[in-house]
Each structure stands twice: as C-alpha cells, then as structure tokens.
Design a protein around this motif. Structure first.
Motif, PDB file in Angstrom:
ATOM      1  N   ASP A   5      -3.235  14.463  19.727  1.00  0.00           N
ATOM      2  CA  ASP A   5      -3.865  13.392  18.941  1.00  0.00           C
ATOM      3  C   ASP A   5      -3.831  13.740  17.457  1.00  0.00           C
ATOM      4  OD1 ASP A   5      -4.413  12.136  21.296  1.00  0.00           O
ATOM      5  OD2 ASP A   5      -6.561  12.524  21.280  1.00  0.00           O
ATOM      6  N   LYS A   6      -4.108  15.003  17.177  1.00  0.00           N
ATOM      7  CA  LYS A   6      -4.078  15.487  15.789  1.00  0.00           C
ATOM      8  C   LYS A   6      -2.676  15.395  15.206  1.00  0.00           C
ATOM      9  CE  LYS A   6      -5.211  19.757  13.247  1.00  0.00           C
ATOM     10  NZ  LYS A   6      -5.709  21.134  13.402  1.00  0.00           N
ATOM     11  N   ARG A   7      -1.664  15.790  15.998  1.00  0.00           N
ATOM     12  CA  ARG A   7      -0.286  15.716  15.506  1.00  0.00           C
ATOM     13  C   ARG A   7       0.123  14.262  15.241  1.00  0.00           C
ATOM     14  NH1 ARG A   7       5.317  15.440  16.306  1.00  0.00           N
ATOM     15  NH2 ARG A   7       5.052  14.213  18.198  1.00  0.00           N
ATOM     16  N   ARG A   8      -0.327  13.351  16.103  1.00  0.00           N
ATOM     17  CA  ARG A   8       0.027  11.942  15.898  1.00  0.00           C
ATOM     18  C   ARG A   8      -0.599  11.409  14.604  1.00  0.00           C
ATOM     19  NH1 ARG A   8       0.225  11.979  21.756  1.00  0.00           N
ATOM     20  NH2 ARG A   8      -2.052  11.952  21.930  1.00  0.00           N
ATOM     21  N   TYR A   9      -1.844  11.815  14.328  1.00  0.00           N
ATOM     22  CA  TYR A   9      -2.460  11.436  13.049  1.00  0.00           C
ATOM     23  C   TYR A   9      -1.654  12.013  11.887  1.00  0.00           C
ATOM     24  CZ  TYR A   9      -6.068  11.039   9.405  1.00  0.00           C
ATOM     25  OH  TYR A   9      -6.743  10.737   8.248  1.00  0.00           O
ATOM     26  N   PHE A  10      -1.230  13.265  12.027  1.00  0.00           N
ATOM     27  CA  PHE A  10      -0.450  13.939  10.985  1.00  0.00           C
ATOM     28  C   PHE A  10       0.870  13.207  10.724  1.00  0.00           C
ATOM     29  CE2 PHE A  10       2.777  17.379  10.156  1.00  0.00           C
ATOM     30  CZ  PHE A  10       2.427  17.598   8.833  1.00  0.00           C
ATOM     31  N   ILE A  11       1.546  12.741  11.783  1.00  0.00           N
ATOM     32  CA  ILE A  11       2.810  12.024  11.630  1.00  0.00           C
ATOM     33  C   ILE A  11       2.587  10.705  10.899  1.00  0.00           C
ATOM     34  CG2 ILE A  11       4.706  10.887  12.849  1.00  0.00           C
ATOM     35  CD1 ILE A  11       4.774  13.967  12.907  1.00  0.00           C
ATOM     36  N   VAL A  12       1.585   9.954  11.341  1.00  0.00           N
ATOM     37  CA  VAL A  12       1.308   8.661  10.699  1.00  0.00           C
ATOM     38  C   VAL A  12       0.894   8.875   9.240  1.00  0.00           C
ATOM     39  CG1 VAL A  12      -0.171   6.609  10.725  1.00  0.00           C
ATOM     40  CG2 VAL A  12       0.701   7.553  12.883  1.00  0.00           C
ATOM     41  N   GLY A  13       0.054   9.883   8.999  1.00  0.00           N
ATOM     42  CA  GLY A  13      -0.339  10.193   7.620  1.00  0.00           C
ATOM     43  C   GLY A  13       0.845  10.588   6.765  1.00  0.00           C
ATOM     44  N   SER A  14       1.770  11.364   7.330  1.00  0.00           N
ATOM     45  CA  SER A  14       2.981  11.757   6.596  1.00  0.00           C
ATOM     46  C   SER A  14       3.808  10.542   6.222  1.00  0.00           C
ATOM     47  CB  SER A  14       3.822  12.718   7.446  1.00  0.00           C
ATOM     48  OG  SER A  14       3.131  13.918   7.705  1.00  0.00           O
ATOM     49  N   VAL A  15       3.891   9.581   7.135  1.00  0.00           N
ATOM     50  CA  VAL A  15       4.633   8.341   6.847  1.00  0.00           C
ATOM     51  C   VAL A  15       4.019   7.638   5.647  1.00  0.00           C
ATOM     52  CG1 VAL A  15       5.158   6.026   7.700  1.00  0.00           C
ATOM     53  CG2 VAL A  15       5.527   8.009   9.181  1.00  0.00           C
ATOM     54  N   TYR A  16       2.695   7.574   5.615  1.00  0.00           N
ATOM     55  CA  TYR A  16       2.041   6.858   4.521  1.00  0.00           C
ATOM     56  C   TYR A  16       2.155   7.601   3.188  1.00  0.00           C
ATOM     57  CZ  TYR A  16       0.166   2.809   6.879  1.00  0.00           C
ATOM     58  OH  TYR A  16       0.066   1.610   7.520  1.00  0.00           O
ATOM     59  N   GLU A  18       4.406  10.079   2.341  1.00  0.00           N
ATOM     60  CA  GLU A  18       5.761  10.460   1.937  1.00  0.00           C
ATOM     61  C   GLU A  18       6.737   9.293   1.903  1.00  0.00           C
ATOM     62  OE1 GLU A  18       7.129  13.785   4.252  1.00  0.00           O
ATOM     63  OE2 GLU A  18       5.149  14.725   4.240  1.00  0.00           O
ATOM     64  N   VAL A  19       6.425   8.196   2.607  1.00  0.00           N
ATOM     65  CA  VAL A  19       7.344   7.047   2.638  1.00  0.00           C
ATOM     66  C   VAL A  19       6.700   5.807   2.030  1.00  0.00           C
ATOM     67  CG1 VAL A  19       8.737   5.529   4.090  1.00  0.00           C
ATOM     68  CG2 VAL A  19       8.518   7.946   4.682  1.00  0.00           C
ATOM     69  N   VAL A  20       5.550   5.397   2.568  1.00  0.00           N
ATOM     70  CA  VAL A  20       4.950   4.132   2.132  1.00  0.00           C
ATOM     71  C   VAL A  20       4.478   4.201   0.685  1.00  0.00           C
ATOM     72  CG1 VAL A  20       3.165   2.411   2.593  1.00  0.00           C
ATOM     73  CG2 VAL A  20       4.275   3.605   4.503  1.00  0.00           C
ATOM     74  N   THR A  21       3.811   5.297   0.307  1.00  0.00           N
ATOM     75  CA  THR A  21       3.302   5.389  -1.068  1.00  0.00           C
ATOM     76  C   THR A  21       4.412   5.287  -2.111  1.00  0.00           C
ATOM     77  OG1 THR A  21       1.385   6.698  -0.377  1.00  0.00           O
ATOM     78  CG2 THR A  21       2.006   6.818  -2.694  1.00  0.00           C
ATOM     79  N   PRO A  22       5.472   6.136  -2.059  1.00  0.00           N
ATOM     80  CA  PRO A  22       6.539   5.975  -3.054  1.00  0.00           C
ATOM     81  C   PRO A  22       7.264   4.641  -2.946  1.00  0.00           C
ATOM     82  CG  PRO A  22       7.140   7.640  -1.406  1.00  0.00           C
ATOM     83  CD  PRO A  22       5.695   7.326  -1.199  1.00  0.00           C
ATOM     84  N   LEU A  23       7.329   4.075  -1.730  1.00  0.00           N
ATOM     85  CA  LEU A  23       7.965   2.765  -1.564  1.00  0.00           C
ATOM     86  C   LEU A  23       7.157   1.685  -2.262  1.00  0.00           C
ATOM     87  CD1 LEU A  23      10.041   0.869  -0.327  1.00  0.00           C
ATOM     88  CD2 LEU A  23       8.760   0.952   1.825  1.00  0.00           C
ATOM     89  N   PHE A  24       5.839   1.681  -2.083  1.00  0.00           N
ATOM     90  CA  PHE A  24       4.978   0.719  -2.779  1.00  0.00           C
ATOM     91  C   PHE A  24       5.086   0.900  -4.294  1.00  0.00           C
ATOM     92  CE2 PHE A  24       1.482  -0.532   0.523  1.00  0.00           C
ATOM     93  CZ  PHE A  24       2.468  -1.090   1.317  1.00  0.00           C
ATOM     94  N   VAL A 135       3.698  -5.776   3.439  1.00  0.00           N
ATOM     95  CA  VAL A 135       2.739  -5.018   2.626  1.00  0.00           C
ATOM     96  C   VAL A 135       1.336  -5.140   3.207  1.00  0.00           C
ATOM     97  CG1 VAL A 135       1.604  -4.909   0.366  1.00  0.00           C
ATOM     98  CG2 VAL A 135       4.088  -5.137   0.501  1.00  0.00           C
ATOM     99  N   ASN A 136       0.968  -6.350   3.620  1.00  0.00           N
ATOM    100  CA  ASN A 136      -0.363  -6.585   4.165  1.00  0.00           C
ATOM    101  C   ASN A 136      -0.586  -5.800   5.465  1.00  0.00           C
ATOM    102  OD1 ASN A 136      -2.934  -7.903   4.080  1.00  0.00           O
ATOM    103  ND2 ASN A 136      -2.229  -9.266   5.713  1.00  0.00           N
ATOM    104  N   ILE A 137       0.421  -5.786   6.343  1.00  0.00           N
ATOM    105  CA  ILE A 137       0.306  -5.064   7.616  1.00  0.00           C
ATOM    106  C   ILE A 137       0.203  -3.559   7.374  1.00  0.00           C
ATOM    107  CG2 ILE A 137       1.563  -4.447   9.724  1.00  0.00           C
ATOM    108  CD1 ILE A 137       2.627  -7.336   9.752  1.00  0.00           C
ATOM    109  N   THR A 168       9.059  -1.249  11.566  1.00  0.00           N
ATOM    110  CA  THR A 168       9.526  -2.624  11.333  1.00  0.00           C
ATOM    111  C   THR A 168       9.190  -3.082   9.922  1.00  0.00           C
ATOM    112  OG1 THR A 168       9.317  -3.202  13.675  1.00  0.00           O
ATOM    113  CG2 THR A 168       9.311  -5.021  12.086  1.00  0.00           C
ATOM    114  N   ASN A 169       7.974  -2.824   9.486  1.00  0.00           N
ATOM    115  CA  ASN A 169       7.540  -3.339   8.187  1.00  0.00           C
ATOM    116  C   ASN A 169       8.039  -2.489   7.027  1.00  0.00           C
ATOM    117  OD1 ASN A 169       5.595  -5.751   8.668  1.00  0.00           O
ATOM    118  ND2 ASN A 169       5.069  -4.264  10.247  1.00  0.00           N
ATOM    119  N   ILE A 170       8.214  -1.187   7.218  1.00  0.00           N
ATOM    120  CA  ILE A 170       8.807  -0.359   6.173  1.00  0.00           C
ATOM    121  C   ILE A 170      10.258  -0.758   5.952  1.00  0.00           C
ATOM    122  CG2 ILE A 170       9.597   1.988   5.647  1.00  0.00           C
ATOM    123  CD1 ILE A 170       6.990   2.978   7.001  1.00  0.00           C
ATOM    124  N   LEU A 171      11.002  -0.971   7.045  1.00  0.00           N
ATOM    125  CA  LEU A 171      12.414  -1.356   6.916  1.00  0.00           C
ATOM    126  C   LEU A 171      12.557  -2.767   6.371  1.00  0.00           C
ATOM    127  CD1 LEU A 171      13.951   0.215  10.155  1.00  0.00           C
ATOM    128  CD2 LEU A 171      13.876   1.139   7.842  1.00  0.00           C
TER     129      LEU A 171
END
Length: 533
Positions: A5-16, A18-24, A135-137, A168-171
């Motif tokens: 569960d902790k690793r899954r949180y870490f993966i989702v957090g990494s996406v936000y 390392e990917v979503v923040t610079p993308l936004f 962006v909203n999702i 889906t929404n990042i792409l």
C-alpha cells in the motif's frame, strides 16, 4: 500499513511530483506566452486573471470595478497561503475587498505546486474541452488520493483504475510521457524519498494530523501551521530528525555533528552497464530528477542511460567524445565534448540532439554545471555563464586559477585548481555580491557537492572528505563508515535524498587506466547511517 500500500502511494506521488507538476508548469507557461505575456507575473497581473483568482479566495464581496463579472463560489479552492504566494496588497487607492487592491508578486513557475498550478490552468487559461477535463481530473485525484490521505497508502483495488485514469489524462495533455510513466510504475519503494515526497503531497493540516498520531507534538511543530507552503517541507524534515515515534519508541532520525546522516543502500558495478577494458572509462555521470543516470563514455562516443538499479535503459551515440555532463531540465542534459568549444544539448527521452552552442574560450576539460537556469563552463582563468536557450554568454567571471570541477549551489560557484598544480585551496565565487573566497585544506580538493542547508562535502586527493558549513569559516573531516576509498563525490540530489559517489574497481581495470576510471557507483541515502559530519 501494508508495505505494498505504501509503495502504491509512493508510485502515485512520484507521478504527481515528477510528471504532473512539470507538465502543468509547462502548460501554464505555454499558455501565457502564447498570449504574449513576457513572464508569469505579467500574466497574473492581467485584470481578468486577478479577478478570477480573487473570487476563488474571497466570498461575499462585490468588486468596485467589473462587478458584473464577480462570481460567488460555494467553496474557496484557493487557500490563504496560495493567495499570499501570488499577490500582495497594493498600498495605493482601491477598496480592501476588491481585486483592484492587489498586485502580483514576482513568483516563479517552479514555485507553483501541482495544486496551485492546476487551479490556475483550469480557471484562467484557454484550454480545449478535453484538456480542461484532464486537468480537472488530475487535480481531483491528487486531492482524493494524496492530499488528504493521512495513512499514506493506496489499496490494491483502487490502484489499478487510478493509474489507468492518471495515464489517460496525462497523455491527453502530453503524448510523450508514456515511457516516463512506465519507468515510475516499475520503481521499487525508496523509504527516504517516500518520506520526502509525503511532506510535499499532504496538505498542511493533514500533515499535522499524521504527526499527531505518530509523533510527540511540541511547540516547534505547531509553529509550522503558520508557515508558507514552500517553507513547510523543510521544517517538517528538520522536526522529524529530533522526534520520537509513539509506536516504536525509537528516534525517527538523527542528524548533526558526529551523527550519521547517510547510508549506502546499494552499489552498482558499472562493468555491467559500460562493459570492460579501455573503452569503459567513465568521465562523468549525473542523476536526473527521476533517478535515471546519464553516463559519459568518451571512448565509446556514447551517453549511456540507465536506471538507478544499474539496469540499462538506452544509449545515445554521438559524433565525438562526451566528457562532462550536467542536467538542464527533466528530460535534457548539456554535454561538453573532447577537444571542442561547443556545448551539445540532448533530449534523453527522444535520444536526439536539441542544439549545439559554440562558446569561444571554453575548455571542455574543466566541467559544466548550472546556476539560475543558466549553464556554467570554465575557460582560461575564467568562468562563463551561458544562456542555453539563446546561446549567449551572459557573463564572464575572472577567477584566481584555471577553474576545474565546477559546482554550483544557490548563488555560489565552487571550483578547484588543476590537480596537477597540487593547490590545496577550494575557491568559491558569490554571485550575489561579486566576491571571491578560498578555503585551504590538508590536501588538494578534487570534488565538491552541496546539501540543502548550503553546507558542502569536499573530497580530497588523499581520499578523505571534509564537511564545510554554509558560512564557509571552518571544516571538519567526516567519517565514511563502510565506504571504500572514493575517487569522486558526484552530486547530492535533493529530490531523491541521495548522494552519488564514484570509486575504483581495480579488478576490472587495466593498470594504465586505474588512475582515472571510476567504475563502482554508490547511492547514499539521506538521514540513516554511514557518512557522518
């Protein structure tokens, strides 16, 4: 909490992070520049933008100008600290409860977190319908799964659909991010980085709730409630070092003089990555923000890209011999070439050269780094600051020696003398006041890296490491428990919480190369054990 569960949180957090923040951030910059605003401040000062954001923070008010477009929102998604981050009160005329009373601060894009950046994107930018929905999702899922998740875990049955929706929404916003998402999805749990990411992902009041259940609260922690968002993570990390966990009765972490702050979680024998023999000579190596390594192999005319577990990812073949490398942004690096006065900039995701920059007077041998989003290279008794976007040399700084092993942090440029001169001084130039300084050591310095607190680790030719506080007035030799004699401190990567080192691996080297090759690679995780200052 289950480790998975902790690793899954870490993966989702990494996406936000390392990917979503610079993308936004990129999307916002693209949008305001597309409307001929020269900088973020100009965009935020545009009347329509101020008005929209004002009503996302203030309720029950009618502006003295443009009252027709005043909007009453049921909720106020822009919190107080975000508003204070963007705007200051104008001391001139105007009603207190009107948007005309406020002017934008000189905030930089990199200081906007994913929540604030997404809020501005969604409400103030001209996005297409599908982009706006994406962006909203992404904003909604960040709040639902990260910002208010005080367990810091994500269940298995939630994880699959969530990752599908994120992808889906990042792409939808950027089709080139698929490989980056795959790489993060396969990432193992990194406990030190997990703790660091949690401090950025949880909302302030949620962070306090989490600490209240696991840590003895004191006055110092309560004071963080009134701190600005950009100050909170550092304060939380500092607080965690001295507190006791209720559940286990042990220190969360220790740091300071004589206290261990690094441990080596693993070491990579680069033979498996770069092969063996003369062609295996590694001249430089950097870690990207996502943890990937980019390695200069001059005798193979190659930039090797690999993951932090040593597994190969890809390589870029070059027309020449890459010698020194530095990170430009999340996907690109700048490289100096053997016997060349050009800087080559490469996109490591697409494995393509972006541009070449000719820098007269540059010496390829002396290193390359960055300061204030500019490149820094050495010349004859000179450091040159280069704008990599325009190719212009924006400043030339006279130095007291030929600058080698360049390293920058904040507003300071560190450099050593040519090791052949056996000079025992470390030089540093303060960019803010145009001043030059030196420190003398017991043997010549050959490498330097700096930590978040502004202090530095200096590696000397005798293999010892000295710790220099941020005031630069003294130093202490540190203990390196369990580490072989190092040949180089490459860098400290703050977002990874890791110190990267390089050392010899004599059993795989030709004797003629043993002096120069660095084939053992180590990560030292922050705030555990081993490297003591």
């Amino acid at each position: 909490m289950d480790k998975e569960d902790k690793r899954r949180y870490f993966i989702v957090g990494s996406v936000y992070l390392e990917v979503v923040t610079p993308l936004f951030q990129h999307k916002l910059e693209e949008n305001y520049k597309g409307h001929n605003f020269g900088c973020l401040k100009d965009f935020l000062d545009e009347k329509a933008v101020v008005h929209i954001l004002f009503h996302l923070r203030h309720r029950h008010t009618k502006c003295c100008t443009d009252s027709v477009n005043c909007t009453e929102h049921r909720s106020l998604p822009l919190n107080h600290h975000q508003w204070k981050q963007l705007y200051a009160e104008n001391p001139g005329p105007g009603k207190q409860n009107c948007f005309c009373k406020y002017i934008a601060k000189s905030v930089k894009l990199k200081h906007l977190d994913v929540s604030l950046c997404g809020l501005i994107l969604f409400n103030c930018c001209n996005l297409g319908k599908l982009e706006q929905e994406a962006v909203n999702i992404l904003r909604r899922n960040k709040n639902d799964y990260l910002s208010h998740n005080t367990t810091c875990g994500i269940a298995k049955d939630e994880y699959g659909p969530l990752m599908d929706e994120l992808q889906t929404n990042i792409l939808q916003l950027d089709q080139t991010k698929e490989d980056e998402l795959i790489r993060i999805h396969n990432r193992p749990l990194d406990d030190a980085l997990f703790i660091k990411y949690v401090t950025y992902l949880l909302d302030n009041h949620e962070m306090l709730e989490r600490f209240e259940t696991k840590i003895e609260l004191n006055t110092e922690m309560l004071e963080t409630m009134v701190m600005l968002d950009d100050e909170l993570p550092a304060k939380i990390e500092e607080f965690m070092q001295t507190q006791t966990c209720k559940q286990c009765g042990e220190k969360v972490g220790e740091q300071g003089i004589g206290k261990p702050i690094f441990t080596r979680p693993h070491q990579i024998d680069l033979k498996s990555v770069v092969c063996n023999g003369l062609s295996a000579y590694v001249s430089d190596i950097v870690m990207m923000n996502d943890g990937r390594l980019v390695i200069c192999l001059p005798y193979q005319c190659t930039l090797q890209i690999c993951n932090d577990d040593g597994s190969k990812e890809d390589r870029i073949h070059m027309n020449g011999n890459p010698f020194h490398v530095t990170v430009v942004n999340n996907v690109s690096v700048a490289v100096t070439m053997h016997y060349s006065k050009s800087i080559e900039i490469f996109d490591i995701d697409n494995r393509t050269k972006i541009k070449s920059i000719l820098v007269p007077g540059m010496c390829w041998l002396r290193g390359i780094t960055t300061i204030n989003n500019k490149l820094v290279v050495g010349g004859d008794y000179t450091v040159q600051i280069v704008d990599y976007q325009t190719g212009e040399v924006v400043q030339r700084i006279k130095t007291e020696c030929d600058p080698y092993k360049l390293h920058c942090t904040g507003e300071i440029i560190f450099y050593c003398d040519d090791y052949l001169n056996s000079n025992k001084k470390l030089h540093f130039y303060r960019y803010t006041d145009d001043s030059h300084h030196t420190m003398s050591f017991e043997s010549p310095p050959i490498s330097v890296t700096t930590l978040n607190d502004g202090s530095a680790y200096v590696l000397l030719t005798d293999g010892s490491i000295d710790h220099v506080p941020s005031d630069g007035k003294q130093y202490n030799t540190v203990t390196t428990n369990g580490l072989q004699k190092l040949k180089r401190l490459v860098l400290y990567k703050s977002n990874q919480g890791k110190l990267v080192t390089l050392g010899d691996s004599p059993e795989c080297l030709m004797s003629s190369m043993r002096k120069h090759s660095f084939l053992n690679f180590s990560f030292l995780n922050e705030n555990i054990v081993s490297l003591v200052r």
